[in-house]
Design a protein around this motif. Sequence first.
Motif, PDB file in Angstrom:
ATOM      1  N   LYS A  20       0.838  -1.212   0.000  1.00 27.54           N
ATOM      2  CA  LYS A  20       0.000   0.000   0.000  1.00 27.54           C
ATOM      3  C   LYS A  20       0.869   1.256   0.000  1.00 27.54           C
ATOM      4  CE  LYS A  20      -3.664  -2.072   2.685  1.00 27.54           C
ATOM      5  NZ  LYS A  20      -3.861  -2.341   4.084  1.00 27.54           N
ATOM      6  N   GLU A  21       1.903   1.234   0.878  1.00 27.78           N
ATOM      7  CA  GLU A  21       2.732   2.439   1.029  1.00 27.78           C
ATOM      8  C   GLU A  21       3.537   2.724  -0.242  1.00 27.78           C
ATOM      9  OE1 GLU A  21       4.799   2.491   4.775  1.00 27.78           O
ATOM     10  OE2 GLU A  21       5.915   4.309   4.222  1.00 27.78           O
ATOM     11  N   LYS A  24       1.327   4.268  -2.781  1.00 27.93           N
ATOM     12  CA  LYS A  24       0.939   5.634  -2.425  1.00 27.93           C
ATOM     13  C   LYS A  24       2.122   6.610  -2.527  1.00 27.93           C
ATOM     14  CE  LYS A  24      -1.508   7.939   1.241  1.00 27.93           C
ATOM     15  NZ  LYS A  24      -1.018   8.119   2.587  1.00 27.93           N
ATOM     16  N   SER A  25       3.237   6.248  -1.849  1.00 28.21           N
ATOM     17  CA  SER A  25       4.325   7.227  -1.702  1.00 28.21           C
ATOM     18  C   SER A  25       5.525   6.958  -2.594  1.00 28.21           C
ATOM     19  CB  SER A  25       4.804   7.259  -0.251  1.00 28.21           C
ATOM     20  OG  SER A  25       3.713   7.272   0.618  1.00 28.21           O
TER      21      SER A  25
END
Length: 236
Positions: A20-21, A24-25
Amino acid sequence: MRLDKYLSDMGAGTRSELKKEIRKSGVSIDGKIIKDPGFSVDTSSHVVFRGSVIAYEEFVYYMLNKPEGIISASEDDREPTVVDLIDEPKRKDLFPVGRLDRDTEGLLLITNDGALSHRLLSPKHHVDKVYYARVSGLLTDSDIELFRDGLVLTDGLECLPADLKILSVSGDEYTSEAEITVREGKFHQVKRMFSSIGAEVIYLKRLSMGPLTLDPGLAPGEYRRLTPEEMLSLDI
Ligand code: URA
């Protein structure tokens, strides 16, 4: 290697959190921002995640002073193991190099390097292990000879020659202290060797294994990374 695995191996989080991270980033890999968790990353790449450089370490090596009461295993359903004492961002693949009995203390190497473990444990290599033992009974010079000649255990098993150094003998307490060097690692090796000469081990601590010596600064339960010198001594 997949980017999410690379980061998870280095203790950055679980694969599902990291996926997920990353989406996202993003992660900077050799200067490019990558947002695909499945991106194939080379272990020599320059990886920056959450503002820090994350270099990939394939193998890790810890010297643990095993406390008594803990089992030498990687995992157990019912009780903590020596690997649970290594409180670092978890790598799932750590294991102890060989076993010490639950009530034995002292030097235990914890790693994920299977080849090193094989070299240290293989019966072919006869790696010296030195133990401090407190035993019941009064050890004598004839016991030194028995150990040197190769003991035959009560079940008929023949031991390789071992060095017995008597440190002290207490007639009052009817106990002795000794250092014993063995070159094999059979189940309950040291306890069975003493038992075959009529002595019972009251306390046992491993002091060294091959070129590795237990760091006197480590209290039971404490651990540290191996130093570069210790790694060199093990040909790592
Ligand atoms: N020999 C033993 O008997 N026990 C140990 O834990 C290690 C060597």
